[in-house]
Design an enzyme around this catalytic site. Structure first.
Site, PDB file in Angstrom:
ATOM      1  NE  ARG A  98       3.816  -9.864  -3.854  1.00  0.00           N
ATOM      2  CZ  ARG A  98       3.423  -9.323  -4.982  1.00  0.00           C
ATOM      3  NH1 ARG A  98       3.536 -10.007  -6.119  1.00  0.00           N
ATOM      4  NH2 ARG A  98       2.903  -8.110  -4.995  1.00  0.00           N
ATOM      5  CG  ASP A 127       3.505  -7.704  -1.429  1.00  0.00           C
ATOM      6  OD1 ASP A 127       2.982  -8.765  -1.022  1.00  0.00           O
ATOM      7  OD2 ASP A 127       3.021  -7.031  -2.350  1.00  0.00           O
ATOM      8  CB  SER A 181      -1.324   0.937  -5.573  1.00  0.00           C
ATOM      9  OG  SER A 181      -1.711   0.349  -4.350  1.00  0.00           O
TER      10      SER A 181
END
Length: 409
Positions: A98, A127, A181
């Site tokens: 990230r 996130d 996911s």
């Protein structure tokens, strides 16, 4: 700061970020710049260019970049020098990607005159925190737009309906509810949600995408040698490789032997517990090999201090503080410790395990002495009589404590 006219979006080319790109234009009146990063996620990223074009975004506002070498060299390897594992297990595969994405978002915003950046992270996860803390650390004046915290598209059905209304192509495999996911890069793949939400249920085998089932892995072990210089791996079996190439090669070994699977219930920074399944095949091999060469080259005091610092360092990365002064301070100490971490480690790969079975350090940095440690005649290298005084001094306070009258409860 006035409202921005242009925004840089972290764009995967998938349904969610395609809807976000159009939503930013339609609902917020913004000119959209897309940024797609190749971090080794294992899928073709060029189609993102055509999808962005299809939504009317001009070529000069479509950024697609190969960041694999920078990702491994400047983020993964420094983290691995610390032997970082969040809550003792997680090798931080999503977390470490990230800050690099955020860095490029902020840089592209400056290059294109955009006053804002946007991401597709939800309001429940980590996130959003990682993206935004990194962005603000690099540009305190940047505006961040997080559509999942603003819009009313709270279901898959609503998202697809909005996409169809605005002529966004919806792939057939996106029309049903996704069973889970995923997020992927060169270091790992993570899977969360749906079939994984009950922590009592075993992860279905179809969730795993980067490793064979260890039960189906080869019946014969495979041995490889990883070479390190100053704390970073540089070669496999004597073949010099770049950071990203080396990690990719270790991924291949890990896939073949079913290495690096982790089923974890972790504590998210936002406060909830979540269950995820992680696959870090090459990273698991790398991490174990790195500790193997440190066993020969790190002094006890330095090694133990590193182990004490590691949980805090890992937590900083997990929580999104890569660009914080405290992480940089710890990194300086960790990097200093790695000056002598040079040598080779032999790994045995077999049915889900990656074991250190041999290590040899550069002669200039080796702290292991067979002459001292041997059970045979050490020719005076170690005087066993010295141990009596060592024990006596360490026992003194314990003896004094034992003689003291203990207070009554």
């Amino acid at each position: 700061m006035s409202d921005p006219k242009r925004v840089v979006l972290a764009y995967s080319g998938g349904l969610d970020t395609s809807v976000i790109a159009k939503w930013l234009e339609v609902e917020r009146g913004l000119e959209v710049v897309t940024f797609t990063a190749d971090l080794g996620q294992g899928e073709e990223i060029e189609p993102a260019r055509e999808k962005a074009r299809a939504m009317g975004i001009p070529d000069e506002h479509i950024y697609i970049e190969d960041l694999r070498e920078e990702f491994v060299r400047d983020y993964v390897f420094p983290m691995m020098r610390a032997n970082a594992r969040y809550e003792g297990d997680y090798l931080l595969g999503t977390s470490i990607a990230r800050p690099l994405i955020s860095k490029r978002l902020v840089e592209i915003a400056a290059e294109t005159g955009a006053g804002a950046i946007a991401h597709g992270a939800t309001g429940k996860g980590n996130d959003q925190v990682r993206f935004e803390l990194s962005a603000y650390a690099l540009n305190p004046d940047i505006k961040v737009i997080a559509p999942w915290r603003e819009w009313d598209l709270t279901s898959r059905t609503a998202l697809i309906a909005w996409a169809e209304t605005h002529q966004i192509q919806v792939p057939k495999d996106k029309r049903g509810e996704s069973p889970f996911s995923t997020d992927a890069n060169l270091l790992h793949t993570s899977s969360e949600g749906k079939v994984l939400e009950d922590p009592w249920e075993e992860t279905p085998d179809y969730v795993y995408s980067r490793t064979v089932n260890p039960e189906d892995a080869p019946d014969e072990p495979e041995y490889i040698t990883i070479s390190f210089q100053r704390g970073d791996a540089t070669a496999i079996n004597g073949e010099a490789m770049s950071p990203a190439t080396l990690l990719a090669a270790l991924n291949d070994y890990g896939r073949k032997h079913g290495i690096g699977r982790l089923d974890l219930v972790e504590n998210r920074f936002v406060g909830m517990k979540s269950r995820g399944m992680y696959e870090t095949p090459g990273g698991e091999i790398y991490a174990r090999a790195h500790r193997g060469i440190e066993q020969l080259t790190l002094d006890r005091g330095a090694g133990h201090l590193k182990d004490e610092l590691m949980p805090k360092y890992a937590e900083m990365i997990y929580n999104g503080f890569w660009f914080s002064p405290e992480r940089e301070m710890l990194q300086a100490a960790i990097d200093h410790s790695q000056a002598s971490v040079t040598g080779d480690v032999r790994m045995k790969l077999y049915k889900g395990s990656a074991d250190v079975v041999g290590r040899r350090a550069d002669v200039d940095y080796n702290l292991y002495s067979e002459d001292v440690v041997t059970f045979e005649d050490d020719a005076g290298a170690y005087d066993q009589k010295d141990a009596a005084g060592f024990i006596a001094l360490n026992a003194l306070r314990l003896k004094l404590l034992a003689k003291r009258v203990r207070p009554k409860p």
